[in-house]
Design a protein around this motif. Structure first.
Motif, short mmCIF file in Angstrom:
data_model
loop_
_atom_site.label_atom_id
_atom_site.label_comp_id
_atom_site.label_asym_id
_atom_site.label_seq_id
_atom_site.Cartn_x
_atom_site.Cartn_y
_atom_site.Cartn_z
N GLN A 58 163.93 -2.75 24.31
CA GLN A 58 164.79 -3.66 23.54
C GLN A 58 166.28 -3.45 23.75
OE1 GLN A 58 162.75 -1.33 22.29
NE2 GLN A 58 163.36 -0.65 20.26
N ASP A 59 166.69 -2.23 24.11
CA ASP A 59 168.14 -2.01 24.23
C ASP A 59 168.53 -1.12 25.40
OD1 ASP A 59 167.37 0.50 23.35
OD2 ASP A 59 168.23 0.26 21.36
N GLN A 91 155.39 -3.88 17.41
CA GLN A 91 156.30 -2.96 16.73
C GLN A 91 156.19 -1.54 17.26
OE1 GLN A 91 156.21 -3.33 12.46
NE2 GLN A 91 156.14 -5.55 12.57
N CYS A 141 156.76 -9.53 24.14
CA CYS A 141 156.20 -8.47 23.31
C CYS A 141 156.57 -8.61 21.84
CB CYS A 141 156.70 -7.10 23.79
SG CYS A 141 156.15 -6.67 25.41
N PHE A 142 157.86 -8.71 21.59
CA PHE A 142 158.34 -8.65 20.22
C PHE A 142 158.26 -9.99 19.50
CE2 PHE A 142 161.01 -5.29 22.40
CZ PHE A 142 160.17 -4.25 22.05
N ASN A 143 158.61 -11.08 20.18
CA ASN A 143 158.64 -12.38 19.51
C ASN A 143 157.28 -13.08 19.49
OD1 ASN A 143 161.36 -11.93 19.15
ND2 ASN A 143 161.98 -13.20 20.87
N ARG A 187 164.29 2.50 26.46
CA ARG A 187 163.61 1.56 25.57
C ARG A 187 163.76 0.15 26.09
NH1 ARG A 187 165.30 2.76 19.42
NH2 ARG A 187 167.05 1.58 20.17
N LYS A 241 164.66 -8.56 29.25
CA LYS A 241 164.83 -9.56 28.21
C LYS A 241 163.59 -10.44 28.07
CE LYS A 241 167.83 -13.31 26.72
NZ LYS A 241 168.97 -14.15 27.03
N ALA A 258 160.67 -8.34 26.68
CA ALA A 258 160.87 -8.10 25.25
C ALA A 258 160.56 -9.33 24.43
CB ALA A 258 162.32 -7.64 25.01
N GLU A 259 160.94 -10.49 24.93
CA GLU A 259 160.66 -11.74 24.22
C GLU A 259 159.15 -11.92 24.03
OE1 GLU A 259 160.88 -16.26 25.61
OE2 GLU A 259 162.87 -15.34 25.40
#
Length: 184
Positions: A37-38, A114, A107-109, A35, A101, A104-105
């Motif tokens: 994010q983690d 989601q 995509c998610f922020n 994944r 990182k 993810a920033e």
């Protein structure tokens, strides 16, 4: 005879969940990808029985705003069984140069994604991830650029391929998604 049937039934109920899951998992999904994010390994078999829109993504340049359309599509149809799956790739024009990182920033922020996002992979070339090798083989179409989309039915069969310039909200995609979601 009754006793034999009871023993067989007990064995089937007691079979390890992993063995039951693998047997029900289509070959296309028999991969594990970390994944975004983690960095935790995620077996793609967990998406068996879902309609999937598999997309190679990138955080920089022209098609990146498609994240909004992908998220809207996922939000509209997730309850009915659609899963959009994002796979960042740096195979085209160096448009995904960042680490997990940074990706993810974006995509998610920035885009509020989601739907499931996975770590960066290669979708073409000598290091093509096996999932993308299978998708290209099934359709005869490897991605030519970022945001190429593959549609997979509930049985794990690749049913359509859409070029990067076909937006997620395009009627060709939504009509096919609705058709697949109506099937059981």
């Amino acid at each position: 005879m009754k006793r034999l049937l009871a023993l067989l039934a007990a064995f089937a109920v007691g079979a390890p969940a992993a063995a039951q899951t693998e047997a029900a998992c289509p070959a296309l999904l028999q991969h594990t990808v970390n994944r975004l994010q983690d960095d935790k390994p995620q077996p793609l078999c967990q998406y068996s029985g879902k309609v999937l829109l598999v997309v190679n993504t990138a955080s920089q340049r022209g098609y990146t705003p498609q994240y909004k359309g992908l998220e809207a599509l996922h939000g509209k149809y997730a309850a009915r069984g659609l899963v959009v799956m994002g796979f960042p790739a740096n195979d085209f024009g160096g448009q995904e140069p960042g680490d997990a990182k940074k990706i993810a920033e974006t995509c998610f922020n920035f885009y509020g994604v989601q739907f499931p996002m996975f770590n960066k992979i290669s979708v073409v070339g000598a290091n093509t991830h096996p999932l993308y090798g299978s998708l290209a083989k099934a359709t005869g179409q490897a991605p030519q650029w970022n945001f190429h989309k593959y549609l997979v039915d509930r049985q794990g069969r690749v049913v359509a391929s859409f070029a990067s310039d076909v937006k997620p909200e395009d009627k060709r995609i939504t009509a096919e998604v609705e058709k697949l979601l109506a099937q059981r």
